[in-house]
Design a protein around this motif. Sequence first.
Motif, short mmCIF file in Angstrom:
data_model
loop_
_atom_site.label_atom_id
_atom_site.label_comp_id
_atom_site.label_asym_id
_atom_site.label_seq_id
_atom_site.Cartn_x
_atom_site.Cartn_y
_atom_site.Cartn_z
N MET A 1 8.44 41.29 28.22
CA MET A 1 8.93 39.98 27.81
C MET A 1 7.85 39.28 26.99
SD MET A 1 10.12 36.90 30.25
CE MET A 1 10.81 35.46 29.57
N ARG A 2 8.26 38.70 25.92
CA ARG A 2 7.32 38.00 25.06
C ARG A 2 6.96 36.66 25.69
NH1 ARG A 2 9.02 37.68 18.95
NH2 ARG A 2 9.17 39.88 19.39
N THR A 3 5.66 36.49 25.97
CA THR A 3 5.17 35.25 26.56
C THR A 3 4.28 34.56 25.54
OG1 THR A 3 3.17 36.21 27.49
CG2 THR A 3 5.16 36.34 28.83
N PRO A 4 4.02 33.27 25.71
CA PRO A 4 3.11 32.59 24.78
C PRO A 4 1.72 33.24 24.73
CG PRO A 4 4.35 30.97 26.03
CD PRO A 4 4.66 32.32 26.63
N LEU A 5 1.20 33.69 25.86
CA LEU A 5 -0.11 34.34 25.86
C LEU A 5 -0.08 35.66 25.10
CD1 LEU A 5 -1.66 33.76 29.40
CD2 LEU A 5 -2.62 33.09 27.19
N LEU A 6 0.97 36.44 25.28
CA LEU A 6 1.10 37.71 24.57
C LEU A 6 1.23 37.46 23.06
CD1 LEU A 6 1.35 40.76 24.46
CD2 LEU A 6 3.80 40.50 25.01
N THR A 7 2.01 36.48 22.70
CA THR A 7 2.17 36.14 21.29
C THR A 7 0.84 35.67 20.70
OG1 THR A 7 4.48 35.56 21.66
CG2 THR A 7 3.45 34.70 19.65
N ALA A 8 0.11 34.86 21.44
CA ALA A 8 -1.21 34.39 20.98
C ALA A 8 -2.19 35.54 20.83
CB ALA A 8 -1.75 33.34 21.94
N ALA A 9 -2.18 36.48 21.78
CA ALA A 9 -3.08 37.63 21.71
C ALA A 9 -2.76 38.49 20.49
CB ALA A 9 -2.97 38.46 22.98
N ALA A 10 -1.50 38.75 20.26
CA ALA A 10 -1.10 39.57 19.11
C ALA A 10 -1.41 38.86 17.80
CB ALA A 10 0.39 39.90 19.20
N THR A 11 -1.21 37.56 17.76
CA THR A 11 -1.52 36.79 16.55
C THR A 11 -3.01 36.79 16.28
OG1 THR A 11 0.43 35.40 16.92
CG2 THR A 11 -1.28 34.52 15.46
N SER A 12 -3.80 36.63 17.32
CA SER A 12 -5.25 36.65 17.18
C SER A 12 -5.72 38.03 16.70
CB SER A 12 -5.91 36.29 18.51
OG SER A 12 -7.31 36.27 18.39
N TYR A 13 -5.14 39.09 17.25
CA TYR A 13 -5.46 40.45 16.82
C TYR A 13 -5.14 40.62 15.33
CZ TYR A 13 -4.96 45.45 16.13
OH TYR A 13 -5.05 46.73 15.62
N LEU A 14 -3.96 40.19 14.93
CA LEU A 14 -3.54 40.31 13.53
C LEU A 14 -4.48 39.51 12.62
CD1 LEU A 14 -1.46 41.43 11.55
CD2 LEU A 14 -0.09 39.38 11.98
N ALA A 15 -4.84 38.31 13.03
CA ALA A 15 -5.76 37.49 12.23
C ALA A 15 -7.12 38.16 12.10
CB ALA A 15 -5.91 36.11 12.86
N ASN A 16 -7.60 38.76 13.18
CA ASN A 16 -8.90 39.42 13.15
C ASN A 16 -8.86 40.65 12.24
OD1 ASN A 16 -11.58 39.29 13.87
ND2 ASN A 16 -11.32 40.53 15.68
N CYS A 17 -7.78 41.42 12.31
CA CYS A 17 -7.64 42.58 11.42
C CYS A 17 -7.55 42.14 9.96
CB CYS A 17 -6.41 43.39 11.79
SG CYS A 17 -6.59 44.31 13.33
N ALA A 18 -6.82 41.07 9.70
CA ALA A 18 -6.71 40.57 8.33
C ALA A 18 -8.06 40.09 7.81
CB ALA A 18 -5.68 39.44 8.27
N LEU A 19 -8.80 39.39 8.65
CA LEU A 19 -10.13 38.93 8.25
C LEU A 19 -11.05 40.11 7.99
CD1 LEU A 19 -12.22 36.71 7.80
CD2 LEU A 19 -12.59 36.66 10.27
N GLY A 20 -11.05 41.08 8.88
CA GLY A 20 -11.88 42.27 8.70
C GLY A 20 -11.53 43.03 7.44
#
Length: 103
Positions: A1-20
């Motif tokens: 189930m998609r939770t706010p914490l899971l969504t935040a973790a995935a968004t943070s991961y995506l942002a970090n990959c994009a920055l890298g």
Amino acid sequence: MRTPLLTAAATSYLANCALGAAVATRVLDTSGFRWVHHAVYVATAVLTAAAGAELALRRDRAFFRLLPAALPLLAIPAVSARTRWHPVIAGSAAPAYVAALAS
């Protein structure tokens, strides 16, 4: 189930990959503020751990789908960003985030 914490973790991961990726391709120059990439990594790791804990407490099967992201997150600090393995290891966490979000 998609939770706010899971969504935040995935968004943070995506942002970090994009920055890298932007730094690696020289679209961005972070030589004056390298700490930003590290800070986003720490945020990603903390959010992922919190999301995993929440999913485990809820006995949500998404926990088992997110769990494989832990290994690359633990390994990446030991691999120099100047090697080809850094983005390979970092990218290997992506399927876990996608699978957890999809469940």
